[in-house]
Design a protein around this motif. Structure first.
Motif, short mmCIF file in Angstrom:
data_model
loop_
_atom_site.label_atom_id
_atom_site.label_comp_id
_atom_site.label_asym_id
_atom_site.label_seq_id
_atom_site.Cartn_x
_atom_site.Cartn_y
_atom_site.Cartn_z
N PHE A 93 13.96 9.13 -2.53
CA PHE A 93 13.06 9.08 -1.58
C PHE A 93 14.56 8.15 -0.75
O PHE A 93 14.57 6.57 -1.17
N THR A 94 14.97 8.91 0.29
CA THR A 94 16.42 7.53 0.88
C THR A 94 15.76 6.62 1.81
O THR A 94 14.52 7.58 3.08
N PHE A 95 15.93 5.51 2.97
CA PHE A 95 15.14 5.29 3.43
C PHE A 95 16.30 4.26 4.45
O PHE A 95 17.57 4.23 3.98
N PRO A 96 16.43 4.24 5.65
CA PRO A 96 17.57 3.43 6.22
C PRO A 96 17.70 1.40 5.99
O PRO A 96 18.62 0.99 6.53
N TRP A 97 16.45 0.73 5.06
CA TRP A 97 17.17 -0.71 5.25
C TRP A 97 16.85 -0.24 4.02
O TRP A 97 15.91 0.52 3.28
N SER A 98 16.67 -1.64 3.22
CA SER A 98 16.43 -2.06 2.10
C SER A 98 14.95 -2.25 1.51
O SER A 98 14.33 -3.01 2.33
N VAL A 99 14.85 -1.73 0.98
CA VAL A 99 12.97 -1.03 0.37
C VAL A 99 12.50 -2.35 -0.97
O VAL A 99 13.30 -2.17 -1.81
N ASN A 100 11.98 -3.06 -0.16
CA ASN A 100 11.37 -4.26 -0.82
C ASN A 100 10.28 -4.21 -1.34
O ASN A 100 9.40 -4.80 -2.83
N ASN A 101 9.56 -3.21 -1.21
CA ASN A 101 8.24 -3.18 -2.16
C ASN A 101 7.69 -1.39 -2.03
O ASN A 101 7.60 -0.90 -0.58
N THR A 102 7.04 -0.95 -2.69
CA THR A 102 6.11 0.36 -2.83
C THR A 102 4.95 0.10 -3.33
O THR A 102 4.55 -0.68 -4.39
N SER A 103 3.82 0.88 -2.26
CA SER A 103 1.76 0.80 -2.81
C SER A 103 1.51 2.43 -3.33
O SER A 103 2.08 2.53 -2.16
N VAL A 104 1.71 2.49 -4.54
CA VAL A 104 0.72 3.61 -4.63
C VAL A 104 -0.58 3.37 -4.22
O VAL A 104 -1.25 3.16 -5.27
N SER A 105 -1.60 4.50 -3.18
CA SER A 105 -2.77 4.72 -3.08
C SER A 105 -3.44 4.98 -4.53
O SER A 105 -3.27 6.25 -5.37
N PRO A 106 -4.77 4.74 -4.51
CA PRO A 106 -5.50 5.11 -5.48
C PRO A 106 -5.66 6.40 -6.37
O PRO A 106 -5.97 6.47 -7.06
N ASP A 107 -5.69 7.21 -5.46
CA ASP A 107 -5.73 8.87 -5.59
C ASP A 107 -3.85 8.99 -5.87
O ASP A 107 -4.04 10.53 -5.89
N GLY A 108 -3.26 8.22 -5.77
CA GLY A 108 -1.74 8.94 -5.62
C GLY A 108 -1.54 9.35 -4.65
O GLY A 108 0.09 10.78 -4.98
N LYS A 109 -2.18 10.10 -4.04
CA LYS A 109 -1.29 10.72 -2.98
C LYS A 109 -0.19 10.26 -2.23
O LYS A 109 0.61 10.96 -1.44
N MET A 110 -0.77 8.64 -1.23
CA MET A 110 -0.13 8.28 -0.54
C MET A 110 0.65 7.05 -1.21
O MET A 110 -0.12 6.37 -2.05
N VAL A 111 1.93 6.72 -0.45
CA VAL A 111 2.97 5.26 -0.99
C VAL A 111 3.40 4.53 0.07
O VAL A 111 3.94 5.23 1.37
N ALA A 112 2.97 3.38 0.00
CA ALA A 112 3.29 2.51 1.03
C ALA A 112 4.80 1.96 0.54
O ALA A 112 4.84 1.55 -0.33
N ILE A 113 5.89 1.84 1.47
CA ILE A 113 7.42 1.03 1.63
C ILE A 113 7.09 0.95 2.73
O ILE A 113 7.38 0.82 3.94
N LEU A 114 7.93 -0.18 1.84
CA LEU A 114 7.68 -1.85 3.21
C LEU A 114 9.07 -2.35 3.00
O LEU A 114 9.87 -1.93 1.92
N GLY A 115 10.06 -2.45 4.06
CA GLY A 115 11.19 -3.49 3.12
C GLY A 115 12.18 -3.98 4.92
O GLY A 115 11.03 -4.73 4.96
N ASP A 116 13.23 -4.42 4.56
CA ASP A 116 14.14 -5.54 5.45
C ASP A 116 14.17 -4.58 6.74
O ASP A 116 15.45 -4.16 7.91
N SER A 117 12.34 -4.45 7.21
CA SER A 117 12.82 -3.74 9.14
C SER A 117 10.55 -3.79 8.82
O SER A 117 9.89 -4.62 8.26
N ALA A 118 10.15 -4.39 10.80
CA ALA A 118 9.07 -5.15 10.91
C ALA A 118 8.20 -3.93 10.35
O ALA A 118 7.10 -4.34 10.85
N GLU A 119 8.68 -2.68 10.73
CA GLU A 119 7.74 -1.77 10.38
C GLU A 119 7.92 -0.80 9.36
O GLU A 119 8.42 -1.24 8.21
N CYS A 120 6.02 -0.95 8.29
CA CYS A 120 5.41 -0.25 7.05
C CYS A 120 5.51 0.78 7.43
O CYS A 120 4.75 1.50 8.00
N LEU A 121 5.97 1.82 6.68
CA LEU A 121 5.78 3.44 6.91
C LEU A 121 3.80 3.88 5.15
O LEU A 121 4.38 3.41 4.16
N ILE A 122 4.00 4.96 5.86
CA ILE A 122 3.31 5.26 4.94
C ILE A 122 4.03 7.01 4.58
O ILE A 122 3.88 8.08 5.10
#
Length: 346
Positions: free
Chosen positions: A173-202
């Motif tokens: 998966f490609t995003f518009p900024w450097s990705v600093n961290n990801t963490s997958v939800s306990p059920d394996g269905k969602m992932v949090a994506i954080l990076g060089d942005s003030a916004e955090c993605l699910i």
């Protein structure tokens, strides 16, 4: 390698959560970035030390080298089309240990995967040759069907998903900024994506499709963790705060936990969800009681850069790695119960 280990007993910390410290000091210097410490039990801790991944046993009071990354690393897994390659003198940037699998990332985009119950390294490669190649985070998780996956987050703005059975890259998966961290939800269905942005993605962990955009932080984000119930996500940011989000109502955060001085670089929940710990780059670790809606907290004030934090799976211990040439240490904070005899431990 000589380990100068001895137990130091310090009286109970005067704070509401009542964690007290029983620690041992390791003479050798931690070479750290962050997330370089993992506890797989109360008595088993994996940590980076110089160019070695070490296993520390609190029962035996000694360490054992698990992996030396200064020497050539030759992967044992070979099959047609396999992307494995020999690596040498890897500078580890991040690490994760789960289900007998240790995964480490490097400053030049390296990825190393080793089964802890087998000799040798199963798989290693450079996932990217981009000049911004650093592997910022690795995550080991199970998808909804139960298969083990490895997810990497890199400065090249890409997230890669690998099958832990053969370490083939099965998604990217490609995003518009450097990705600093990801963490997958306990059920394996969602992932949090954080990076060089003030916004955090699910995002959807299978497709990478963005499902929610979490807005509230003021700077770049570096850390995230899911509550075991899968409904609450914690995110750590350079604005010195950790925000808590109910993913069922992602329009605004439900709580803001403030650090003392620096960015929130690491976040961990206990396996029962009772406590949340967050670490700044140096000197401060904060522990919050989820039962009090995170209103009750304990600040642990120490000296040195923090290499990582990890709760033991039984929730009884919090381990903190301190990186300092003089005071490099592995600290164990034990959960204070109402049993007064614990004060007499030595």
């Amino acid at each position: 390698m000589a380990w100068d280990c001895y137990v130091i007993f310090i009286s109970a910390l005067e704070a509401a959560l009542q964690f007290y410290l029983s620690s041992w000091r390791i003479r050798d210097h931690f070479h750290m970035l962050r997330n370089l410490l993992w506890a797989t039990s109360k008595h088993d801790v994996y940590l980076m030390q110089n160019y070695s991944v070490m296993h520390w046993s609190s029962l035996l009071r000694r360490g054992k080298e698990v992996l030396n990354v200064a020497k050539p690393i030759i992967p044992t897994l070979k099959y047609p089309g396999c992307s494995a390659e020999t690596l040498s003198r890897v500078q580890i940037s991040t690490m994760s240990v789960k289900d007998n699998l240790m995964v480490a990332g490097g400053f030049q985009g390296e990825l190393i995967c080793k089964s802890l119950n087998q000799t040798g390294v199963a798989f290693c490669t450079k996932v990217t040759t981009d000049e911004n190649a650093i592997t910022n985070a690795v995550d080991i998780y199970r998808n909804p069907s139960g298969a083990t996956r490895v997810m990497t987050a890199n400065n090249d703005a890409q997230v890669r998903v690998m099958d832990a059975a053969n370490f083939a890259c099965i998604n990217r998966f490609t995003f518009p900024w450097s990705v600093n961290n990801t963490s997958v939800s306990p059920d394996g269905k969602m992932v949090a994506i954080l990076g060089d942005s003030a916004e955090c993605l699910i995002a959807d962990a299978q497709s990478g499709k963005v499902m929610s955009n979490l807005k509230g932080h003021l700077d770049y984000s570096f850390a995230s963790a899911w509550h075991p119930d899968g409904r609450i996500l914690a995110t750590g940011n350079q604005d010195t705060t950790c925000r808590l989000w109910d993913i069922r109502k992602p329009s605004e955060s439900i709580a803001v936990l403030k650090g003392r001085m620096g960015a929130i670089r690491t976040i961990r929940f206990t396996s029962d969800g009772r406590f949340l710990a967050m670490a700044e780059p140096a000197d401060f670790v904060h522990v919050f009681d989820a039962k009090s809606d995170y209103a009750v907290g304990q600040e642990i004030d120490l000296f040195g850069e923090i290499a990582g934090i990890s709760f033991s799976p039984d929730t009884e211990a919090l381990f903190v790695g301190v990186s300092d040439r003089t005071y490099g240490s592995l600290l164990e904070f034990n959960r204070r119960r109402n049993d007064h005899y614990l004060e007499c431990l030595f």
